[in-house]
Design a protein around this motif. Sequence first.
Motif, PDB file in Angstrom:
ATOM      1  N   MET A  60      56.181 -29.468 -35.660  1.00  0.00           N
ATOM      2  CA  MET A  60      56.228 -28.184 -34.964  1.00  0.00           C
ATOM      3  C   MET A  60      55.309 -28.218 -33.754  1.00  0.00           C
ATOM      4  N   ALA A  61      55.783 -27.680 -32.632  1.00  0.00           N
ATOM      5  CA  ALA A  61      55.001 -27.626 -31.393  1.00  0.00           C
ATOM      6  C   ALA A  61      54.510 -26.198 -31.163  1.00  0.00           C
ATOM      7  N   LEU A  62      53.263 -26.095 -30.734  1.00  0.00           N
ATOM      8  CA  LEU A  62      52.694 -24.797 -30.332  1.00  0.00           C
ATOM      9  C   LEU A  62      53.029 -24.593 -28.860  1.00  0.00           C
ATOM     10  N   ASP A  63      54.272 -24.204 -28.607  1.00  0.00           N
ATOM     11  CA  ASP A  63      54.754 -24.142 -27.223  1.00  0.00           C
ATOM     12  C   ASP A  63      54.019 -23.091 -26.396  1.00  0.00           C
ATOM     13  N   LYS A  64      53.760 -21.929 -27.007  1.00  0.00           N
ATOM     14  CA  LYS A  64      53.100 -20.875 -26.231  1.00  0.00           C
ATOM     15  C   LYS A  64      52.227 -20.037 -27.156  1.00  0.00           C
ATOM     16  N   LEU A  65      50.968 -19.915 -26.784  1.00  0.00           N
ATOM     17  CA  LEU A  65      50.018 -19.064 -27.502  1.00  0.00           C
ATOM     18  C   LEU A  65      49.278 -18.253 -26.448  1.00  0.00           C
ATOM     19  N   ARG A  66      49.811 -17.099 -26.083  1.00  0.00           N
ATOM     20  CA  ARG A  66      49.264 -16.331 -24.972  1.00  0.00           C
ATOM     21  C   ARG A  66      48.930 -14.904 -25.395  1.00  0.00           C
ATOM     22  N   LYS A  67      47.916 -14.339 -24.737  1.00  0.00           N
ATOM     23  CA  LYS A  67      47.570 -12.940 -24.918  1.00  0.00           C
ATOM     24  C   LYS A  67      47.175 -12.347 -23.574  1.00  0.00           C
ATOM     25  N   VAL A  68      47.701 -11.146 -23.295  1.00  0.00           N
ATOM     26  CA  VAL A  68      47.341 -10.425 -22.074  1.00  0.00           C
ATOM     27  C   VAL A  68      46.242  -9.441 -22.454  1.00  0.00           C
ATOM     28  N   SER A  69      45.029  -9.737 -22.037  1.00  0.00           N
ATOM     29  CA  SER A  69      43.883  -8.915 -22.447  1.00  0.00           C
ATOM     30  C   SER A  69      44.026  -7.476 -21.990  1.00  0.00           C
ATOM     31  N   THR A 101      54.091 -15.539 -28.151  1.00  0.00           N
ATOM     32  CA  THR A 101      53.945 -16.707 -29.027  1.00  0.00           C
ATOM     33  C   THR A 101      55.298 -17.360 -29.220  1.00  0.00           C
ATOM     34  N   SER A 102      55.337 -18.660 -29.023  1.00  0.00           N
ATOM     35  CA  SER A 102      56.575 -19.403 -29.233  1.00  0.00           C
ATOM     36  C   SER A 102      56.250 -20.718 -29.937  1.00  0.00           C
ATOM     37  N   GLN A 150      53.778  -6.517 -33.855  1.00  0.00           N
ATOM     38  CA  GLN A 150      53.542  -6.834 -32.449  1.00  0.00           C
ATOM     39  C   GLN A 150      53.608  -5.568 -31.592  1.00  0.00           C
ATOM     40  N   ARG A 151      52.710  -5.497 -30.625  1.00  0.00           N
ATOM     41  CA  ARG A 151      52.711  -4.370 -29.701  1.00  0.00           C
ATOM     42  C   ARG A 151      53.948  -4.437 -28.807  1.00  0.00           C
ATOM     43  N   GLY A 152      54.424  -3.293 -28.362  1.00  0.00           N
ATOM     44  CA  GLY A 152      55.586  -3.260 -27.496  1.00  0.00           C
ATOM     45  C   GLY A 152      55.416  -4.170 -26.297  1.00  0.00           C
ATOM     46  N   GLY A 153      56.453  -4.941 -26.021  1.00  0.00           N
ATOM     47  CA  GLY A 153      56.390  -5.898 -24.927  1.00  0.00           C
ATOM     48  C   GLY A 153      55.943  -7.273 -25.362  1.00  0.00           C
ATOM     49  N   SER A 154      55.435  -7.404 -26.589  1.00  0.00           N
ATOM     50  CA  SER A 154      55.031  -8.708 -27.108  1.00  0.00           C
ATOM     51  C   SER A 154      56.253  -9.470 -27.595  1.00  0.00           C
ATOM     52  N   ARG A 155      56.066 -10.763 -27.802  1.00  0.00           N
ATOM     53  CA  ARG A 155      57.165 -11.594 -28.288  1.00  0.00           C
ATOM     54  C   ARG A 155      56.608 -12.662 -29.211  1.00  0.00           C
ATOM     55  N   PHE A 156      57.322 -12.856 -30.321  1.00  0.00           N
ATOM     56  CA  PHE A 156      57.000 -13.935 -31.263  1.00  0.00           C
ATOM     57  C   PHE A 156      58.331 -14.563 -31.653  1.00  0.00           C
ATOM     58  N   ASP A 157      58.487 -15.842 -31.372  1.00  0.00           N
ATOM     59  CA  ASP A 157      59.740 -16.492 -31.752  1.00  0.00           C
ATOM     60  C   ASP A 157      59.492 -17.913 -32.238  1.00  0.00           C
ATOM     61  N   LEU A 177      68.860 -25.534 -32.145  1.00  0.00           N
ATOM     62  CA  LEU A 177      70.135 -24.831 -32.188  1.00  0.00           C
ATOM     63  C   LEU A 177      70.021 -23.341 -31.919  1.00  0.00           C
ATOM     64  N   ALA A 178      68.889 -22.733 -32.257  1.00  0.00           N
ATOM     65  CA  ALA A 178      68.791 -21.279 -32.154  1.00  0.00           C
ATOM     66  C   ALA A 178      67.338 -20.870 -32.025  1.00  0.00           C
ATOM     67  N   VAL A 179      67.159 -19.588 -31.660  1.00  0.00           N
ATOM     68  CA  VAL A 179      65.818 -19.027 -31.570  1.00  0.00           C
ATOM     69  C   VAL A 179      65.798 -17.763 -32.416  1.00  0.00           C
ATOM     70  N   ALA A 180      64.730 -17.615 -33.218  1.00  0.00           N
ATOM     71  CA  ALA A 180      64.546 -16.430 -34.061  1.00  0.00           C
ATOM     72  C   ALA A 180      63.339 -15.674 -33.553  1.00  0.00           C
ATOM     73  N   GLY A 181      63.546 -14.430 -33.134  1.00  0.00           N
ATOM     74  CA  GLY A 181      62.462 -13.630 -32.587  1.00  0.00           C
ATOM     75  C   GLY A 181      62.186 -12.403 -33.437  1.00  0.00           C
ATOM     76  N   VAL A 182      60.901 -12.025 -33.538  1.00  0.00           N
ATOM     77  CA  VAL A 182      60.518 -10.901 -34.389  1.00  0.00           C
ATOM     78  C   VAL A 182      59.420 -10.098 -33.711  1.00  0.00           C
ATOM     79  N   ARG A 183      59.133  -8.918 -34.313  1.00  0.00           N
ATOM     80  CA  ARG A 183      57.999  -8.106 -33.882  1.00  0.00           C
ATOM     81  C   ARG A 183      57.017  -7.845 -35.020  1.00  0.00           C
ATOM     82  N   GLY A 184      57.260  -8.388 -36.176  1.00  0.00           N
ATOM     83  CA  GLY A 184      56.370  -8.197 -37.310  1.00  0.00           C
ATOM     84  C   GLY A 184      57.151  -8.292 -38.604  1.00  0.00           C
ATOM     85  N   THR A 185      57.039  -9.400 -39.285  1.00  0.00           N
ATOM     86  CA  THR A 185      57.868  -9.619 -40.467  1.00  0.00           C
ATOM     87  C   THR A 185      57.416 -10.881 -41.187  1.00  0.00           C
ATOM     88  N   ARG A 186      58.054 -11.141 -42.336  1.00  0.00           N
ATOM     89  CA  ARG A 186      57.903 -12.424 -43.044  1.00  0.00           C
ATOM     90  C   ARG A 186      59.252 -13.113 -43.021  1.00  0.00           C
TER      91      ARG A 186
END
Length: 577
Positions: free
Chosen positions: A161-170, A177-178, A193-200, A205-214
């Motif tokens: 697994m690659a830590l492609d993106k670990l970013r935070k806008v202070s 996060t990707s 996740q706060r509005g406007g945030s992204r976690f995927d 083959l595909a991308v799975a994106g969420v805002r807060g889940t298991r």
Amino acid sequence: MNGLRQTLVSALTSSLLGLLGGLGLLAPVAAQDMVIHQVQPGDTLIGMSEQLLESPLQWPVVARLNAVTNPRRLQPGKLLRIPVALLKGQARQATVLYVRGQVLRALQATSGGASADGPGRPVNIGDQLDEGEVLSVGPDSYASLRLHDGSQVHVQAGTQMALDKLRKVSESGRSSTSLGLRRGRVDTQVTPQRGGSRFDVRTPLAVAGVRGTRFGVTVDADGALALSDVVEGQVAVQSLGRRSALAPVSAGQGVVVRRSSGVPVVRPLLPAADVSALPALWHRMPRTAAWPSVAGARAYRVQIAEDESLTRVLLSQEVDSPAVVVDDLPEGEHVLSIRAIDPDGLVGREAVRRVRVKTQPVPPLAQSPGPDQVLPAGPVALSCTEVPGAVAYRWQWQRGDRAWPEPGAPAPQGVQEHMAAGPCAWTLDATEPGRYRWRVATQRRLTDGTVDEGPFGDEARFVTVVRPQAPVPVIEVGEQIRVHWQGAPGTRFDIELSPDPAFTREVQTRSVSTPEVQWPMPSWCSPYYVRLRSVSPEGIASAFSPPRLLHGDPGVCSGDGQPVVTGHGARVGRGRP
């Protein structure tokens, strides 16, 4: 000339703004969601956008908000409003919470295919992983990470697994996060996740994106199949091959994406296994845990962890049948997680059972009687090995084949108990014939003065039978001594003949299976005694019968106690008295 140039730039900017808006590349802007940036000498809008914005192509948004007509010429000191939703943010690190087995870290692969820092360096608990690093988890290994927003990522065995993106806008608290899953499986617990945030989680083959889940994501070894299963919340999955519409996947559902079709297929997960019958207290290792099979399951994923969130996983196995052998676990509370796996590899709903491992203090080992030994009914001395530090022993025994009570449960009717301090020995009244079973647990005193009891050891068994009666002999004396008596079938008989009524010298012994025996005529120069006993089929002997004096023809004896015979070998005597 300068006025013409400014007019052209303004026109070009307006056209570009319209084009980007039509393509949907302009983020909606809220007036209250801005940061202020002061222009420095030499700044250009495009250069500043490359430095500050997530996508440099979004510079026309900043130009429009701030009425900038020439993006290549900005007045030093000018204050620019920038939407925080467009900011690139600062790179953050992931913290390694737990590692088991072989886990390596390396920089992203270069264009030549090799990583920038070799095959990888070992990962340890507490390490900080940077954006752009690749995590490789070996067979029978495991790693748990905590991201900057509190989300957790559990990386399973055989995963890269690659830590492609670990970013935070202070300025806004938003995150981006990707994770790039190349093969294997990750399980995530994403904080809201706060509005406007992204976690995927991105796969080939595909991308799975969420805002807060298991949820979990799996990629097979050759990248031909990608799967995602949702435990809580909702996941949006989009195929990368055909750029299909987002497929919403809710809790209790999963999605399968095949390289051959590229279309996300959403379906229900297999139901949770029934683990209600699994004992909550495990008092010995190794331990086999078994549960009813789940219809449609080809395998089961079993994990045992020290915590509810499955961060510190001690065991992680995939088994074909609904049972797993646990070789060893430390003392204490643990969480058992079982999930059925369908034929495509989609992991089903989770079944959780809390178990407590209590194997100390160790129980003693039974010494006597021996295994299944047959003894005469009556008092039976039980003994077992001593356990260092023991202050007492708790005995349980029963006559019959009742099930032993579960640990911590009261003894049922028919199971007796005895508590004794001192040596591991006790005499049990086993007067009633039958099959007896017994076991022992050790008690020790803890530093706070309380008594701590360990598990019971393996049961020991013995059998008591009624001791047979000594036979009553009938003796006939002639040329031969014939002794006969009453005896039960299957009984063996021991017969002894001796000139000593105490049977301490010159003892002649025979063992027969029929209730009769014959002996050659003795010399009769001294008295002879006979006695006999019964031995049951189980090997239990009766007492010897009382000695019986034999009466025969004494004849004439010499001074050394030998019979006097004629030249023809006949005894010299006057007949039987």
